[in-house]
Design a protein around this motif. Structure first.
Motif, short mmCIF file in Angstrom:
data_model
loop_
_atom_site.label_atom_id
_atom_site.label_comp_id
_atom_site.label_asym_id
_atom_site.label_seq_id
_atom_site.Cartn_x
_atom_site.Cartn_y
_atom_site.Cartn_z
N VAL A 120 47.89 47.17 41.05
CA VAL A 120 47.82 46.51 42.36
C VAL A 120 46.64 45.55 42.32
O VAL A 120 45.53 45.94 41.96
N VAL A 121 46.90 44.30 42.67
CA VAL A 121 45.87 43.27 42.75
C VAL A 121 45.57 43.03 44.22
O VAL A 121 46.47 42.68 44.99
N VAL A 122 44.33 43.22 44.62
CA VAL A 122 43.93 43.00 46.01
C VAL A 122 43.30 41.62 46.12
O VAL A 122 42.20 41.39 45.63
N GLY A 123 44.03 40.71 46.76
CA GLY A 123 43.54 39.35 46.90
C GLY A 123 44.44 38.37 46.16
O GLY A 123 44.89 38.64 45.05
N ALA A 124 44.69 37.21 46.80
CA ALA A 124 45.59 36.22 46.21
C ALA A 124 44.95 34.85 46.11
O ALA A 124 45.61 33.83 46.25
N GLY A 125 43.64 34.86 45.86
CA GLY A 125 42.97 33.61 45.52
C GLY A 125 43.16 33.32 44.05
O GLY A 125 43.99 33.95 43.38
N PRO A 126 42.42 32.38 43.49
CA PRO A 126 42.58 32.04 42.07
C PRO A 126 42.39 33.23 41.13
O PRO A 126 43.09 33.35 40.13
N ALA A 127 41.47 34.13 41.46
CA ALA A 127 41.24 35.30 40.60
C ALA A 127 42.45 36.24 40.64
O ALA A 127 42.97 36.67 39.61
N GLY A 128 42.90 36.57 41.85
CA GLY A 128 44.03 37.48 41.98
C GLY A 128 45.31 36.92 41.41
O GLY A 128 46.08 37.63 40.75
N LEU A 129 45.55 35.63 41.63
CA LEU A 129 46.78 35.02 41.12
C LEU A 129 46.75 34.90 39.60
O LEU A 129 47.77 35.11 38.93
N SER A 130 45.59 34.57 39.05
CA SER A 130 45.47 34.52 37.59
C SER A 130 45.74 35.90 36.99
O SER A 130 46.47 36.03 36.00
N ALA A 131 45.15 36.93 37.59
CA ALA A 131 45.39 38.30 37.12
C ALA A 131 46.87 38.63 37.21
O ALA A 131 47.45 39.25 36.30
N ALA A 132 47.52 38.23 38.31
CA ALA A 132 48.93 38.53 38.51
C ALA A 132 49.81 37.86 37.45
O ALA A 132 50.75 38.47 36.94
N VAL A 133 49.51 36.61 37.13
CA VAL A 133 50.29 35.91 36.10
C VAL A 133 50.20 36.66 34.77
O VAL A 133 51.22 36.90 34.10
N TRP A 140 40.33 44.34 41.95
CA TRP A 140 39.77 43.96 43.25
C TRP A 140 39.34 42.50 43.19
O TRP A 140 38.34 42.15 42.57
N ALA A 141 40.13 41.64 43.82
CA ALA A 141 39.85 40.20 43.85
C ALA A 141 39.84 39.74 45.31
O ALA A 141 40.42 38.71 45.66
N ALA A 142 39.17 40.53 46.15
CA ALA A 142 39.24 40.34 47.59
C ALA A 142 38.37 39.21 48.12
O ALA A 142 38.47 38.85 49.30
N GLY A 143 37.49 38.66 47.29
CA GLY A 143 36.72 37.50 47.69
C GLY A 143 35.59 37.82 48.66
O GLY A 143 35.04 38.92 48.67
N VAL A 144 35.27 36.84 49.51
CA VAL A 144 34.14 36.95 50.44
C VAL A 144 34.57 36.46 51.82
O VAL A 144 35.61 35.82 51.98
N PHE A 192 38.97 47.30 38.25
CA PHE A 192 38.45 46.04 37.73
C PHE A 192 38.19 45.10 38.91
O PHE A 192 38.74 45.27 39.99
N ALA A 193 37.36 44.11 38.68
CA ALA A 193 37.05 43.16 39.75
C ALA A 193 36.99 41.76 39.17
O ALA A 193 36.67 41.57 37.99
N ALA A 194 37.29 40.76 40.02
CA ALA A 194 37.32 39.38 39.56
C ALA A 194 37.11 38.43 40.72
O ALA A 194 37.46 38.72 41.86
N SER A 217 36.14 29.57 37.27
CA SER A 217 35.61 30.83 36.77
C SER A 217 36.36 32.01 37.36
O SER A 217 36.52 33.06 36.71
N ALA A 218 36.86 31.88 38.59
CA ALA A 218 37.67 32.94 39.19
C ALA A 218 38.96 33.14 38.40
O ALA A 218 39.38 34.28 38.15
N ALA A 219 39.58 32.03 38.00
CA ALA A 219 40.80 32.14 37.21
C ALA A 219 40.51 32.83 35.87
O ALA A 219 41.29 33.67 35.40
N HIS A 220 39.37 32.50 35.28
CA HIS A 220 38.98 33.15 34.03
C HIS A 220 38.76 34.65 34.24
O HIS A 220 39.26 35.47 33.46
N GLU A 221 38.03 35.01 35.28
CA GLU A 221 37.77 36.43 35.53
C GLU A 221 39.06 37.19 35.82
O GLU A 221 39.22 38.35 35.39
N GLY A 222 39.98 36.57 36.54
CA GLY A 222 41.26 37.23 36.79
C GLY A 222 42.01 37.50 35.51
O GLY A 222 42.59 38.59 35.31
N ALA A 223 41.99 36.54 34.59
CA ALA A 223 42.65 36.72 33.30
C ALA A 223 41.98 37.83 32.50
O ALA A 223 42.65 38.66 31.86
N MET A 224 40.65 37.88 32.53
CA MET A 224 39.92 38.92 31.81
C MET A 224 40.21 40.30 32.39
O MET A 224 40.43 41.27 31.65
#
Length: 306
Positions: A11-24, A110-114, A268-270, A283-290
């Motif tokens: 489960v990815v929490v958050g749909a910003g660049p980090a969450g979407l990158s992780a989802a892909v 956890w890619a919930a942002g700020v 995990f967090a991104a 960098s958010a997209a990178h962290e999501g991928a990682m």
């Protein structure tokens, strides 16, 4: 929390660049993945991002979000519009209470942002992404030779204010707290650099949809300006993590290692929610991928490991 079945692999929490990158990535790993999108991340402000690689004319945050979501869905990722209300670790996984019901997950990203702190004058939120910004790295370029008005009253905000002189000599800092927290050293540096410091509170902004003309303070003073920046900071969305053994930095952001592991296995967090320095889209997209690659390793069954 009531049981929810079946269990999601991630489960990815958050749909910003980090969450979407992780989802892909998770979708391409063929993991059963759910993204929870609360709908109000920084991507929702709608400003045009001009420093994300591959878009020479810039790309709006809304457009980038739509593209990322479609890309993840192409690889079988499921999306739900929901907010997390509680999360806890149970055995080798997690249980989440959400506005869309209870969920179970083997891994959690956890890619919930700020939550940004915006000024409270009338109509401020309508200006965000068009005339009111918050990040010099992202949008300092917009201020070239323009009249910039910044809102903040800490030495950190004074430092950022001074850095805007790279782009324009027309810089004003408005400090509206009582008492103003600027140190004597910060005040001296602002004065030496020719930055106007005004102590007062913004009441409203005068202008059209396409342009700002001036800012009116509560005492009636008027300040000419073309563009505004909030230096009031933000708060990481980590308030729900108190029941988990997840280590947080002093500023409340999630501590991660170089592979986006937290102190809790399987968690995990991104992105902007982490304690990394560069809170940027790229960098958010990178962290999501990682984070996704790290989570994928956890999900391999024993026969696929040596």
């Amino acid at each position: 929390m009531r049981e929810a079945s079946p269990t999601w692999e991630c489960v990815v929490v958050g749909a910003g660049p980090a969450g979407l990158s992780a989802a892909v990535y998770m979708g391409r790993f063929r993991r059963r993945t759910l993204v929870l999108d609360c709908g109000d991340g920084r991507w929702s402000y709608g400003q045009v991002n001009e420093n994300y690689l591959g878009f020479p004319s810039g790309v709006s945050a809304l457009r980038l979000h739509a593209l990322g979501r479609a890309q993840a869905q192409r690889f079988g990722v499921t999306f739900r519009e929901a907010e997390v209300e509680a999360v806890r670790a149970v055995g080798a996984g997690f249980r989440l209470a959400t506005t869309a019901g209870a969920l179970r997950a083997r891994t959690l990203i956890w890619a919930a942002g700020v939550r940004d702190r915006w000024p409270d004058f009338r109509g401020a939120r309508r200006l965000v992404g068009r005339h009111l910004f918050w990040c010099i790295v992202c949008d300092g370029w917009r201020t070239r030779e323009r009249r910039v008005l910044l809102l903040g009253d800490t030495d950190k905000s004074a430092r950022t204010t001074l850095q805007f002189l790279t782009y324009t000599p027309h810089v004003t800092l408005v400090a509206d707290r009582r008492p103003v927290r600027l140190s004597a050293r910060a005040r001296a540096k602002l004065a030496t650099a020719g930055v106007t410091l005004i102590e007062g509170r913004v009441a409203r902004v005068v202008g059209t949809r396409d342009a700002v003309e001036r800012v009116v303070l509560e005492d009636g003073r008027r300040v000419e300006a073309d563009i505004l920046f909030s230096l009031l900071g933000s708060v990481p969305r980590t308030e729900l993590l108190g029941a988990l053994p997840v280590a947080l930095a002093g500023n409340g952001h999630v501590r991660i290692d170089d592979k986006n592991h937290t102190s809790l296995p399987g968690f995990f967090a991104a992105g902007d929610v982490t304690n990394k320095h560069a809170h940027q889209v790229i960098s958010a997209a990178h962290e999501g991928a990682m984070a996704a690659q790290a989570a994928n390793q956890v999900l391999y069954p024993p026969y696929q490991r040596l």
